[in-house]
Scaffold this motif. Structure first.
Motif, mmCIF file in Angstrom:
data_model
loop_
_atom_site.group_PDB
_atom_site.id
_atom_site.type_symbol
_atom_site.label_atom_id
_atom_site.label_comp_id
_atom_site.label_asym_id
_atom_site.label_seq_id
_atom_site.Cartn_x
_atom_site.Cartn_y
_atom_site.Cartn_z
ATOM 1 N N ARG A 77 0.830 -1.200 0.000
ATOM 2 C CA ARG A 77 0.000 0.000 0.000
ATOM 3 C C ARG A 77 0.864 1.249 0.000
ATOM 4 N NH1 ARG A 77 -4.643 1.476 4.526
ATOM 5 N NH2 ARG A 77 -5.362 3.417 3.519
ATOM 6 N N SER A 78 1.963 1.220 0.739
ATOM 7 C CA SER A 78 2.874 2.362 0.765
ATOM 8 C C SER A 78 3.488 2.616 -0.609
ATOM 9 C CB SER A 78 3.978 2.118 1.798
ATOM 10 O OG SER A 78 4.908 3.186 1.796
ATOM 11 N N ILE A 88 0.975 4.311 -2.844
ATOM 12 C CA ILE A 88 0.794 5.720 -2.500
ATOM 13 C C ILE A 88 1.936 6.558 -3.079
ATOM 14 C CG2 ILE A 88 0.775 7.379 -0.599
ATOM 15 C CD1 ILE A 88 -0.666 5.266 1.084
#
Length: 312
Positions: A24-25, A28
């Motif tokens: 997820r990082s 982003i």
């Protein structure tokens, strides 16, 4: 007599492709790193460009509400071509600018790059000296060359011994000011072309030159028959950059006389119509759209050439 069967070769297991899963990082950060530049380009380049094309088909004067503007189609373009005397001289001057830029700084920059690629003594010093004008803005280049071209106190007239009535107003005389400005522009553009070709020469495989030398080819023959064809992507970049730079030439002539008296250029006409006293925004937008269409043609040519190189 016993017969033995031929031994089967061992099976080679193919390595499994590892599936790269983004966390997820990672998603982003990718969104930020790709999205922010994309939004900047769309907001500062594409939206104003599309807005300019739209305004070129209206009669909006810049003061009344935009919703009250009327659609006039190609009327502004017809006005540019028929009832605007500076347009055709400006187009001619842009073509002259393009031809001179190809004939002088492009060839000279390539020649300098070939010399510097031989690792001469003080190569770094020469590179910095030739690239220094590129760092300067065209407005500052205009002021520097004003000291050279000044009629009364200029260096050129002093060297040529032209004083009083014999002195030449290099920037004010419509017969010579375009060529004087082209010399100043070429002085700046040469360093940029040199840098592009120098980067291309550093990327050429040295084995190609060694093979040509073993075949008895001279350095000149090696460059034109082996090295220059390999640098085809650099040549395409130089072509596109030169065309776009010739079309968007503006700063230098605006500093001198606001693009008048023999220095008419399309870029100066766009600025004078949109920001100048007349404030004819649709008219200036039509001129800007013409520049945009010409530029897009060469950009598309560049993209097609690059994609063909990648397929090879």
């Amino acid at each position: 007599m016993t017969t033995t069967s031929a031994a089967k070769p061992p099976r080679v297991r193919k390595p499994r492709k590892r599936s790269t899963r983004l966390t997820r990082s990672d998603r982003i950060w990718l969104t930020v790193l790709l999205g922010v530049p994309a939004l900047v380009v769309v907001g500062l380049v594409w939206l104003p460009a599309l807005g300019t094309v739209a305004l070129s088909a209206t009669n909006w004067d810049g003061f009344e509400p935009l919703g009250d503007a009327k659609f006039v189609g190609l009327d502004n373009f017809r006005q540019v071509a028929t009832n605007y005397p500076p347009f055709w001289p400006a187009l001619q001057h842009n073509l002259i600018w393009l031809f001179v830029t190809f004939a002088i700084p492009t060839i000279l920059g390539m020649f300098i790059a070939v010399l510097l690629d031989r690792e001469l003594r003080f190569t770094r010093l020469y590179q910095s000296a030739f690239f220094l004008p590129v760092v300067l803005s065209l407005a500052l280049v205009g002021f520097i060359w004003q000291l050279i071209y000044s009629r009364d106190q200029g260096l050129l007239n002093a060297v040529l011994g032209l004083h009083g009535d014999r002195a030449i107003d290099w920037y004010g005389d419509a017969r010579v000011n375009l060529w004087a400005v082209l010399v100043a522009s070429s002085w700046r553009h040469t360093g940029y072309i040199m840098l592009l070709y120098l980067a291309g020469l550093k990327a050429v495989d040295p084995s190609l030159r060694e093979a040509a030398a073993m075949d008895g080819a001279s350095q000149t023959r090696t460059f034109f028959s082996v090295v220059f064809p390999v640098m085809r992507p650099i040549n395409i970049i130089v072509l596109v950059v030169t065309v776009i730079e010739s079309l968007r030439a503006f700063d230098l002539v605006w500093v001198i006389n606001k693009g008048r008296n023999g220095l008419e250029l399309i870029g100066a006409l766009v600025f004078s119509n949109i920001v100048g006293e007349g404030q004819r925004i649709p008219f200036g937008s039509a001129l800007a759209t013409i520049m945009l269409v010409i530029s897009v043609v060469f950009i598309v040519f560049y993209m097609i050439a690059i994609m063909r190189e990648e397929k090879r």
